[in-house]
Design a protein around this motif. Structure first.
Motif, PDB file in Angstrom:
ATOM      1  N   ASN A  68      28.603  27.435  30.458  1.00  0.00           N
ATOM      2  CA  ASN A  68      30.014  27.583  30.809  1.00  0.00           C
ATOM      3  C   ASN A  68      30.470  29.028  30.695  1.00  0.00           C
ATOM      4  N   ARG A  96      28.750  30.992  33.465  1.00  0.00           N
ATOM      5  CA  ARG A  96      29.231  30.563  34.775  1.00  0.00           C
ATOM      6  C   ARG A  96      30.619  31.127  35.057  1.00  0.00           C
ATOM      7  N   THR A  97      31.466  31.194  34.041  1.00  0.00           N
ATOM      8  CA  THR A  97      32.812  31.746  34.226  1.00  0.00           C
ATOM      9  C   THR A  97      32.750  33.199  34.674  1.00  0.00           C
ATOM     10  N   GLU A 106      31.333  33.400  38.318  1.00  0.00           N
ATOM     11  CA  GLU A 106      32.289  33.028  39.346  1.00  0.00           C
ATOM     12  C   GLU A 106      33.307  34.135  39.579  1.00  0.00           C
ATOM     13  N   ASP A 107      33.746  34.771  38.492  1.00  0.00           N
ATOM     14  CA  ASP A 107      34.689  35.891  38.638  1.00  0.00           C
ATOM     15  C   ASP A 107      34.041  37.050  39.389  1.00  0.00           C
ATOM     16  N   ILE A 149      31.489  36.890  41.510  1.00  0.00           N
ATOM     17  CA  ILE A 149      31.301  36.493  42.912  1.00  0.00           C
ATOM     18  C   ILE A 149      32.615  36.601  43.681  1.00  0.00           C
ATOM     19  N   HIS A 150      33.709  36.169  43.044  1.00  0.00           N
ATOM     20  CA  HIS A 150      35.021  36.241  43.700  1.00  0.00           C
ATOM     21  C   HIS A 150      35.410  37.686  43.992  1.00  0.00           C
ATOM     22  N   ASN A 166      33.159  39.193  46.720  1.00  0.00           N
ATOM     23  CA  ASN A 166      33.492  38.595  48.019  1.00  0.00           C
ATOM     24  C   ASN A 166      34.763  39.214  48.597  1.00  0.00           C
ATOM     25  N   LYS A 202      24.819  34.893  43.588  1.00  0.00           N
ATOM     26  CA  LYS A 202      24.724  33.473  43.942  1.00  0.00           C
ATOM     27  C   LYS A 202      23.362  32.894  43.529  1.00  0.00           C
ATOM     28  N   ARG A 260      23.578  32.249  39.878  1.00  0.00           N
ATOM     29  CA  ARG A 260      24.351  31.037  39.618  1.00  0.00           C
ATOM     30  C   ARG A 260      23.493  29.789  39.855  1.00  0.00           C
TER      31      ARG A 260
END
Length: 518
Positions: A378, A381-382, A385-386, A388-389, A392, A441, A444
């Motif tokens: 967790n 992953r948090t 994701e941040d 990757i965002h 992107n 990615k 992840r």
């Protein structure tokens, strides 16, 4: 002979600049140039001191000025005030006074010219140096009292904010406080989660953050020391420290040497800012850091799973590991006290008896490995994701900039040469962002696959002893034992007979951390 102009910025000058009164050194230089023109004094050089230092040793331009004055290079020195020359101790003041006196160099200020050959000017000059030092100490005491009062009242008094925060001025009062930066706070939380739940060390956390291309506080790659500092800073649980690295002065070989050793018992108070992590988690990290060895390289990696746990029952000394050699077929644990009569035993044999004792004591105690794995996943992953965002968003922005470049070419605003240069730059940025996005990615997906694999390998709950035997990493074995044991006392009074080296003829007394009802 020509004259030297010496300029130095004081604390009062910095306060004046903050009020918008202009740049100090520039104003002073202009005033002294006008004075020199009025007195028809040729200026040979201008020295500007931007270093804030109490002593001459901390001011290189002042050292150069005194050296040239003692060599008789200048007819005089122009300064705004005598106080600009020295505010140090009696020794520094004497050095300055003697340099000007014996070289017969004048000191010229807008208010007065000091001639060292005149005994009244000499006395007045020395008196001004004394009053300057007294004023400095008075101002410094007042500032320090104010800082201590602000600190104990919870205001943030350090110069810069730690990673995860930004320093903000309180609207209604004079003090400063800290405000959380959400994106960086997530990284801080991730570091604490990885350290407390995933058994990650500072070096492993460093590698993980660098793999995810997360910028460090300096904007460069993460280092293990940066991670360690974050794990040891009480600001993250809402506290701040005072004088943790207080300056200590020593006289070594006739020179004053300053050092800043760490003080673990420094004052700590609750701050007027929000915490990023819970106080209980911060305390847990400090306990782990104190008990967990952190090897710097494979050669010094931990090789004793009972490190820091086994104590001599006779003298209370911590047992140490002695590696195997020609005389010792196995590594042994022994009491390093030469006067102690406690007899050593093979390390593997003591470890087996420790496990046997634990199995008898809490055979039903179990470790929930899925919870620990989920905590690690967790947290990572948090952050992923941040990242990757953010990448992107940069990728989409670069695509829009590239499309805009085509529009500017069609409108005739960009020439073909400018367009080609701009397109090459944007295409390179776009390609780099695309590769970084693909890497994140893939990371992840790897974490998700690893999590599923672990769940397939381990049941939801497994016995402690079975898990311990499956683990090959000595560091993790040691950490597991320290989670359930405070320490063990070891006693062996008779040596093994020949051929009975595998006999455990010693006693172990356990001091567990868990209540027996567990």
């Amino acid at each position: 002979m020509s004259y030297l102009m010496y300029l130095r910025k004081s604390r009062a000058d910095k306060e004046a600049e903050a009020r918008g009164e202009g740049e100090t050194l520039a104003r002073h230089e202009q005033l002294l140039k006008e004075l020199a023109a009025k007195m028809q004094l040729p200026i040979g050089a201008v020295y500007k001191e931007l270093v804030s230092g109490e002593t001459i040793s901390a001011r290189p331009k002042m050292q150069q000025t005194l050296l040239e004055v003692m060599q008789g290079m200048w007819e005089g020195v122009l300064v705004m005030e005598v106080e600009r020359l020295a505010r140090g101790d009696t020794k520094d003041q004497g050095t300055v006074a003697e340099a000007f006196k014996f070289s017969n160099t004048k000191i010229i200020t807008p208010l007065k010219t000091y001639d060292p050959a005149d005994e009244f000017d000499e006395e007045y000059f020395e008196f001004n140096l004394f009053m300057s030092r007294r004023e400095y100490k008075t101002i410094n005491r007042r500032i320090q009292r104010g800082r201590i009062a602000a600190f104990r009242d919870g205001w943030y008094i350090a110069g810069t904010a730690p990673y995860g925060y930004k320093k903000v001025k309180h609207k209604e009062e004079k003090g400063y406080t800290l405000e959380i930066i959400p994106e960086e706070a997530k990284i801080v939380s991730c570091i604490y989660e990885l350290y407390t739940h995933a058994f990650f060390g500072c070096y492993q956390i460093r590698d993980r953050l660098n793999e995810l291309n997360i910028p460090s506080p300096s904007g460069k790659s993460w280092s293990a020391s940066t991670v360690s500092d974050i794990l040891g800073n009480p600001v993250y649980c809402g506290y701040q420290r005072w004088q943790r690295r207080k300056v200590q002065k020593q006289i070594i070989d006739g020179r004053i040497v300053e050092s800043r050793p760490k003080d673990k018992d420094c004052e700590r108070v609750k701050g007027r800012f929000p915490a990023i992590i819970e106080e209980e988690k911060f305390d847990l990290v400090q306990t782990i850091k104190a008990r967990k060895p952190l090897p710097k390289n494979p050669e010094t990696a931990l090789q004793n799973p009972l490190s820091g746990l086994i104590y001599c029952a006779r003298c209370g000394t911590l047992l140490t590991r002695q590696a195997n050699n020609a005389r010792l077929p196995h590594a042994v644990l022994r009491c390093p006290n030469k006067k102690c009569s406690n007899i050593s035993s093979p390390l593997y044999l003591i470890e087996e008896q420790v496990l046997a004792g634990l199995k008898e004591w809490f055979g039903g105690y179990e470790l929930n490995w899925q919870e620990d794995m989920e905590e690690e996943s967790n947290a990572t992953r948090t952050v992923l994701e941040d990242s990757i965002h953010n990448i992107n968003d940069k990728y989409e922005k670069t695509k829009k900039q590239l499309n805009a470049a085509y529009d500017l070419l069609e409108q005739g605003i960009y020439s073909p040469a400018i367009f080609n240069e701009r397109r090459s730059t944007l295409e390179a940025q776009k390609e780099a962002l695309k590769k970084e996005l693909e890497h994140l990615k893939e990371e992840r997906n790897r974490i998700a696959a690893a999590e599923l694999a672990k769940k397939d390998v381990f049941p939801s709950s497994v016995p402690f002893i079975d898990v311990y035997r499956e683990i090959k990493d000595i560091r993790i074995r040691n950490f597991m034992l320290k989670n359930v044991l405070d320490h063990i006392e070891y006693l062996k009074t008779e040596r093994n007979k020949k051929g009975a080296g595998n006999t455990a003829n010693f006693t172990l007394k356990f001091y567990p951390k868990l209540p027996k009802s567990h």
